[in-house]
Design an enzyme around this catalytic site. Structure first.
Site, PDB file in Angstrom:
ATOM      1  N   ARG A   1      45.832  60.995 -45.181  1.00 31.54           N
ATOM      2  CA  ARG A   1      46.444  60.373 -46.255  1.00 31.54           C
ATOM      3  C   ARG A   1      47.495  60.551 -46.459  1.00 31.54           C
ATOM      4  O   ARG A   1      48.504  61.157 -45.635  1.00 31.54           O
ATOM      5  CB  ARG A   1      45.486  61.060 -47.515  1.00 31.54           C
TER       6      ARG A   1
ATOM      7  N   TYR B   1      56.148  77.517 -51.248  1.00 28.27           N
ATOM      8  CA  TYR B   1      56.537  75.977 -50.717  1.00 28.27           C
ATOM      9  C   TYR B   1      58.007  76.134 -50.102  1.00 28.27           C
ATOM     10  O   TYR B   1      58.154  76.023 -48.991  1.00 28.27           O
ATOM     11  CB  TYR B   1      56.213  75.032 -51.664  1.00 28.27           C
TER      12      TYR B   1
ATOM     13  N   ASN C   1      53.475  85.523 -61.006  1.00 29.04           N
ATOM     14  CA  ASN C   1      51.955  85.388 -61.181  1.00 29.04           C
ATOM     15  C   ASN C   1      51.292  84.760 -59.948  1.00 29.04           C
ATOM     16  O   ASN C   1      50.121  84.388 -59.961  1.00 29.04           O
ATOM     17  CB  ASN C   1      51.904  83.981 -62.193  1.00 29.04           C
TER      18      ASN C   1
HETATM   19  P1  NAD Z   1      49.125  65.191 -49.145  1.00 25.33           P
HETATM   20  O1  NAD Z   1      48.542  66.452 -49.715  1.00 25.33           O
HETATM   21  O2  NAD Z   1      48.687  63.735 -49.549  1.00 25.33           O
HETATM   22  O3  NAD Z   1      48.690  65.090 -47.333  1.00 25.33           O
HETATM   23  C1  NAD Z   1      48.592  66.357 -46.772  1.00 25.33           C
HETATM   24  C2  NAD Z   1      47.541  66.198 -45.604  1.00 25.33           C
HETATM   25  O4  NAD Z   1      47.793  67.275 -44.897  1.00 25.33           O
HETATM   26  C3  NAD Z   1      46.195  66.046 -46.134  1.00 25.33           C
HETATM   27  O5  NAD Z   1      45.552  64.931 -45.648  1.00 25.33           O
HETATM   28  C4  NAD Z   1      45.563  67.329 -45.880  1.00 25.33           C
HETATM   29  O6  NAD Z   1      44.125  67.242 -45.782  1.00 25.33           O
HETATM   30  C5  NAD Z   1      46.427  67.666 -44.803  1.00 25.33           C
HETATM   31  N1  NAD Z   1      46.309  69.305 -44.450  1.00 25.33           N
HETATM   32  C6  NAD Z   1      46.161  70.293 -45.221  1.00 25.33           C
HETATM   33  N2  NAD Z   1      46.190  71.409 -44.573  1.00 25.33           N
HETATM   34  C7  NAD Z   1      46.035  71.018 -43.380  1.00 25.33           C
HETATM   35  C8  NAD Z   1      45.544  71.788 -42.375  1.00 25.33           C
HETATM   36  N3  NAD Z   1      45.505  73.286 -42.365  1.00 25.33           N
HETATM   37  N4  NAD Z   1      45.159  71.298 -41.197  1.00 25.33           N
HETATM   38  C9  NAD Z   1      45.183  70.034 -41.161  1.00 25.33           C
HETATM   39  N5  NAD Z   1      45.632  69.160 -41.893  1.00 25.33           N
HETATM   40  C10 NAD Z   1      46.046  69.677 -43.251  1.00 25.33           C
HETATM   41  O7  NAD Z   1      50.926  65.322 -48.829  1.00 25.33           O
HETATM   42  P2  NAD Z   1      51.883  64.267 -48.720  1.00 25.33           P
HETATM   43  O8  NAD Z   1      52.657  64.026 -50.022  1.00 25.33           O
HETATM   44  O9  NAD Z   1      51.401  63.311 -47.973  1.00 25.33           O
HETATM   45  O10 NAD Z   1      52.981  65.470 -47.710  1.00 25.33           O
HETATM   46  C11 NAD Z   1      52.813  65.292 -46.432  1.00 25.33           C
HETATM   47  C12 NAD Z   1      53.904  66.296 -45.925  1.00 25.33           C
HETATM   48  O11 NAD Z   1      55.205  65.992 -46.410  1.00 25.33           O
HETATM   49  C13 NAD Z   1      53.822  67.623 -46.397  1.00 25.33           C
HETATM   50  O12 NAD Z   1      54.230  68.663 -45.563  1.00 25.33           O
HETATM   51  C14 NAD Z   1      54.773  67.975 -47.624  1.00 25.33           C
HETATM   52  O13 NAD Z   1      55.180  69.319 -47.865  1.00 25.33           O
HETATM   53  C15 NAD Z   1      55.780  67.041 -47.403  1.00 25.33           C
HETATM   54  N6  NAD Z   1      56.641  66.605 -48.483  1.00 25.33           N
HETATM   55  C16 NAD Z   1      55.954  65.800 -49.393  1.00 25.33           C
HETATM   56  C17 NAD Z   1      56.810  65.193 -50.469  1.00 25.33           C
HETATM   57  C18 NAD Z   1      56.125  64.405 -51.631  1.00 25.33           C
HETATM   58  O14 NAD Z   1      56.903  63.844 -52.347  1.00 25.33           O
HETATM   59  N7  NAD Z   1      54.952  64.062 -51.276  1.00 25.33           N
HETATM   60  C19 NAD Z   1      58.301  65.800 -50.654  1.00 25.33           C
HETATM   61  C20 NAD Z   1      58.434  66.621 -49.679  1.00 25.33           C
HETATM   62  C21 NAD Z   1      57.928  66.927 -48.666  1.00 25.33           C
END
Ligand code: NAD
Length: 439
Positions: A209, A345, A291
């Site tokens: 996703r 994070y 916390n």
């Molecule tokens: P999301 O939560 O929508 O998707 C993350 C996906 O990673 C999920 O499908 C989840 O099942 C999978 N996942 C989690 N743990 C896992 C594991 N142990 N093994 C395999 N898969 C695993 O997150 P997103 O918003 O699409 O973010 C994707 C990446 O971008 C992340 O690394 C996040 O930290 C980074 N990011 C996102 C944003 C934002 O604004 N959304 C900003 C900065 C960085």
């Protein structure tokens, strides 16, 4: 994707009431012109000539003087790589002011310079470093979806400069603003511009996703065969993504023992090799530090950092990722600026920047690049879980005055994965609309 508040803020009523509306950004779709409108290339730097040739080859209408243009400019490329004395910075003003006045909506400014770390003379270093301040400020002044970015050349980096300039001019960089990218002298062979990743096998973790699903889609669109990886609990969504991109799904927790080996076995057995690895899987477990439970701390560090160190070791150790290999990590602006409630994070995401720094240097002679993208506020399920006020601030506090889309992150990753981006390594590219956080 939009929530109730942003739907209200962009409604006809809000528009009538004068609520400032973000510009609809120019985003890439295959077959698009690289940039609409003429691009002025000027500055007298050492890449000017080759850039003119390459941009023309890419179908850009290039001009070398404003007198050749009647209407608006689609882009401005200022090559000041040869400016070695602060007196020469006057060119920024002389060339820049009249050209910036003629920029169109969603246009691009790219300033090309020489990496100050390759210079020793004080005046030369100061002159080149000055360009960064200029780009960052101009990015904050430009309106209507226009952006300003900076390419720093290490040596005679014609291929690297061309790749970065093309990316910044294109719709692929819609949400990349105020960035500096270093390019080295690695040379590249031309590839088909429509399918630059043809023949490549790409592994994308966390692909079920959000940003990961979009990375899978964009890499596949650009010609790659995708292995979509996610936890077994997300199996159904994962299978759907894999089907949509005509790739394969691998249900795997990236923190599990031997995860790297399983990725490798799957990719080689099903597709013959691995060329691109995108470490996208990531989690949030926000809490004020005092916390925060040990579990929340450990889970985030484990998924976001430790699993990536281990998977890289497995893939590189076996020599599975070879010449032309690409590793891209998903960092975050929280890893640069820090964020209240996100000590775990931000620790993990800053760690990734260190990883990219160290690993890129180690594997450079093997022709492998290692980079990170650091998204700012991107509209996903993850950010929909952020409290309302913080969410709205994140969305608005950037030069483009809007949140980015998963696709914006995916496009930057797809560029870094291209064979043509061989000269870009050890870099952290923020995809944040020039967020004020950590700017
Ligand atoms: P999301 O939560 O929508 O998707 C993350 C996906 O990673 C999920 O499908 C989840 O099942 C999978 N996942 C989690 N743990 C896992 C594991 N142990 N093994 C395999 N898969 C695993 O997150 P997103 O918003 O699409 O973010 C994707 C990446 O971008 C992340 O690394 C996040 O930290 C980074 N990011 C996102 C944003 C934002 O604004 N959304 C900003 C900065 C960085």
């Amino acid at each position: 994707m939009a929530d109730l508040f942003s739907t209200l803020m962009t409604s006809p009523l809000a528009k009538k009431a004068g609520v400032p509306q973000p510009t609809r950004l120019r985003r890439y779709t295959p077959g698009d012109l690289l940039v609409e409108g003429p691009v002025l290339v000027a500055g007298g730097g050492r890449f000017e000539k080759s850039l003119v040739g390459r941009l023309e080859l890419a179908g850009v209408s290039v001009v070398t003087s404003l007198d050749e243009v009647d209407g608006r400019l689609g882009g401005l490329v200022l090559d000041l790589s040869a400016a070695l004395d602060p007196g020469e910075l006057g060119q920024l003003h002389n060339l820049g002011v009249p050209a910036v006045k003629r920029l169109d909506k969603n246009s691009r400014v790219v300033v090309v310079g020489t990496d100050p770390s390759t210079l020793t003379d004080v005046a030369e270093v100061a002159t080149q470093r000055a360009l960064e301040g200029f780009v960052r400020s101009l990015g904050k002044e430009l309106r209507f979806g226009a952006t300003a970015n900076h390419v720093l050349a290490q040596g005679q980096a014609d291929d690297g400069v061309a790749s970065a300039v093309v990316f910044f001019l294109s719709g692929r960089s819609a949400y990349v603003d105020g960035q500096t990218v270093r390019v080295n002298e690695a040379s590249t062979q031309p590839v088909d511009a429509g399918t630059p990743l043809a023949g490549k096998v790409a592994v994308v973790t966390g692909a079920a996703r959000g940003i990961g699903a979009e990375i899978a889609a964009v890499l596949a669109r650009d010609g790659a065969t995708v292995v979509a990886v996610d936890v077994p609990a997300a199996g159904e969504a994962l299978a759907q993504v894999a089907n949509e991109v005509r790739g394969t799904a691998l249900q795997l927790d990236v923190t599990s023992e031997g995860a790297g080996r399983r990725v490798l076995e799957h990719a080689v057995a099903r597709h013959g090799s691995i060329d691109i690895v995108v470490h996208n899987a990531g989690i949030l477990r926000d809490k004020l530090f005092v916390n925060m439970s040990e579990d929340k701390w450990a889970a985030v560090l484990d998924v976001n950092l430790r699993s990536i160190v281990r998977m890289n070791e497995a893939l590189l150790g076996e020599g599975a990722l070879g010449e032309g290999g690409r590793i891209v990590c998903l960092s975050s602006i929280a890893g640069i600026a820090g964020n209240r409630g996100q000590t775990n994070y931000a620790t993990s995401k800053a760690g990734l920047i260190g990883l990219v720094d160290a690993l890129s240097a180690q594997v450079q002679d093997r022709g492998i690049t290692v980079n990170a993208v650091a998204p700012g506020f991107i509209e996903t399920a993850m950010t929909r879980s952020v409290p309302f006020a913080t969410r709205e601030m994140g969305r608005r506090m950037n030069s483009l005055q809007q949140g980015g889309l998963p696709r914006d992150v995916a496009e930057t990753i797809a560029w870094l994965a291209q064979p043509g981006a061989a000269a870009v390594t050890g870099q952290v590219v923020r995809v944040c609309g020039q967020s004020l956080l950590g700017a």
